[in-house]
Structure formats: C-alpha cells, structure tokens
Enzyme design. Structure first.
Site, PDB file in Angstrom:
ATOM      1  N   LYS A 131       0.814  -1.121   0.036  1.00  0.00           N
ATOM      2  CA  LYS A 131       0.160  -0.005  -0.059  1.00  0.00           C
ATOM      3  C   LYS A 131       0.893   1.221   0.014  1.00  0.00           C
ATOM      4  O   LYS A 131       1.616   1.449   0.879  1.00  0.00           O
ATOM      5  CB  LYS A 131      -0.749  -0.184   1.251  1.00  0.00           C
TER       6      LYS A 131
HETATM    7  C1  E4P Z   1      -8.214   1.940   3.368  1.00  0.00           C
HETATM    8  O1  E4P Z   1      -7.526   1.065   2.949  1.00  0.00           O
HETATM    9  C2  E4P Z   1      -8.189   2.426   4.670  1.00  0.00           C
HETATM   10  O2  E4P Z   1      -7.458   1.798   5.697  1.00  0.00           O
HETATM   11  C3  E4P Z   1      -9.668   2.980   5.433  1.00  0.00           C
HETATM   12  O3  E4P Z   1     -10.456   2.203   4.550  1.00  0.00           O
HETATM   13  C4  E4P Z   1      -9.567   4.113   5.996  1.00  0.00           C
HETATM   14  O4  E4P Z   1     -10.993   4.209   6.405  1.00  0.00           O
HETATM   15  P1  E4P Z   1     -11.495   5.352   7.676  1.00  0.00           P
HETATM   16  O5  E4P Z   1     -11.645   6.604   6.984  1.00  0.00           O
HETATM   17  O6  E4P Z   1     -12.714   4.766   8.280  1.00  0.00           O
HETATM   18  O7  E4P Z   1     -10.203   5.306   8.503  1.00  0.00           O
END
Ligand code: E4P
Length: 218
Positions: free
Chosen positions: A87
C-alpha cells in the site's frame, strides 16, 4: 464485487473469513496501532498472521515517504507472503514507487485517493488497486460516491486494469451504492458486511416458518 475487511483485528478477520464471503484485508498504520501492534518484527509477523487467516489479498502499508525508502520497505513487505499487496500513499514519490513496483511484478494499492485526477495518475503508474476514501469525503460534506462514479467512467473509457477499491466505507448503504456504481472492491468494518444480512421480514418470516413446522412435528 470483492469484499475486503478494513481492520488489523485477527478475531474480526477470522469471523469474516468464516462467513465465507471475504476476499481480502486492508490495513493501515492507524489500524495496526489500534491493535497495539508496534515494532518492525511484530508488524511484519502480524501481516503474516493475517495472510494465514484469509485466502485473498492483504494490503500492508509502507511508512516511508520518499522513493528509495518506499521501494525498500515495499520489497520487504512483498517478500513476506504472496498475498501481500504493498500500500503506497498518493504522493509524488508514491507515484514513482507505484511505477517501480508495477514494472517489477509487485502488486500495489494506492491509498489516500480523494480525486479523479489522483486515481488517473495511480492507474497510469500501474497500481493494482486504487483506494478512494469515500467516508472521509462524506465527512467533509463532499460526495464520496460521485468520486467512485467518476473513476469508474475514466477507467472504463481507457480500459485501465487498476481495480477500484472503495475505501473508508462506513455502513451497508455505502456497500450497496458502491456495488451499483461498479466498484470492483469495497473495504469496510465487519459491521458493513454483517449488516447486509439484516432484514426484519427475514426474522419474522423465519420465526413463522419454524413455528408452523413445530405445530405439525412436535
Ligand atoms: C483503506 O484502505 C483505509 O484503511 C480505510 O478504508 C480508511 O478508513 P477510515 O476513513 O474509516 O479510517
């Protein structure tokens, strides 16, 4: 549409996996910290533990913010397990790293995407997944679902293979709306998956079926 769970909690990952509809996991440094996973060795081990629970892709995020550091970290993460997807944040060096990983057969998830232009860049750089954060856009009174629709149109126009991974999903309606818009994947909390099960007419109907069965079979 693939279902990913957005957590580093092993119990929740196992519960989603046992449901039989889980296609993968996304994590981020905040989710790892929430589970108390700190220190490089523990973090790497936790990613392997997650891979051993699920059958699908597991996103593991780099914390470096310059190209060389991202490449070093990403290569180390990718070597951990064949299910790992690296990522990478949507920043200038991140785009360079996406291209490097794509050229070297390492799968990626471009994270922190909030505009169609960023999604276009991620696809051009060869990202495997692009993660538009729709819940965080909704939080600031901007239509997150509209971004999913825009990216779908752009990717379809040019047959980009990058998969749209709707992220920052907060509830079941986000899941349904993303499915309607043709998102390839959604990632959200366990409740956004199990919430899809619920309908009062299902519960009432089942209760009646079982009561009628008991009348004739007791
Ligand atoms: C994506 O991969 C992120 O980990 C995630 O969806 C972030 O979500 P949040 O806005 O609920 O922290």
């Amino acid at each position: 549409m693939k279902f990913f769970i957005d957590t580093a909690n092993l119990d929740q990952i196992a519960e989603a996996q046992q449901l039989g509809v889980l296609d993968g996991v996304t994590t981020n440094p905040s989710l790892m910290a929430k589970e108390g996973i700190t220190g490089k060795e523990n973090i790497l081990k936790h990613y392997v533990d997650i891979c051993n629970i699920v059958e699908g892709d597991v996103s593991a995020e780099v914390v470096a913010t310059e190209f060389d550091g991202m490449v070093k970290e990403g290569e180390e993460l990718a070597k951990l397990h064949e299910q790992i997807v690296v990522k990478v944040p949507m920043i200038k060096d991140g785009v360079k790293a996406l291209k490097y990983f794509s050229d070297n057969g390492i799968r990626t998830n471009c994270t922190l995407v909030f505009s169609a232009g960023q999604a276009l860049l991620a696809a051009k750089a060869g990202a495997t997944y692009v993660s538009p954060f729709l819940g965080r856009l909704d939080d600031i009174s901007t239509d997150g679902l509209n971004l999913i629709a825009e990216i779908r149109q752009i990717y379809d126009n040019y047959a980009f293979e990058t998969q749209i991974l709707a992220a920052s999903i907060r509830h079941t309606m986000h899941v349904i709306d993303c499915a309607k818009l043709g998102s390839d994947v959604m990632t959200g909390p366990l409740s956004s998956i199990t919430g899809l099960l619920k309908h009062p007419l299902t519960d009432i109907g089942l209760e009646k079926f079982l009561a009628d069965y008991r009348k004739g079979n007791s």
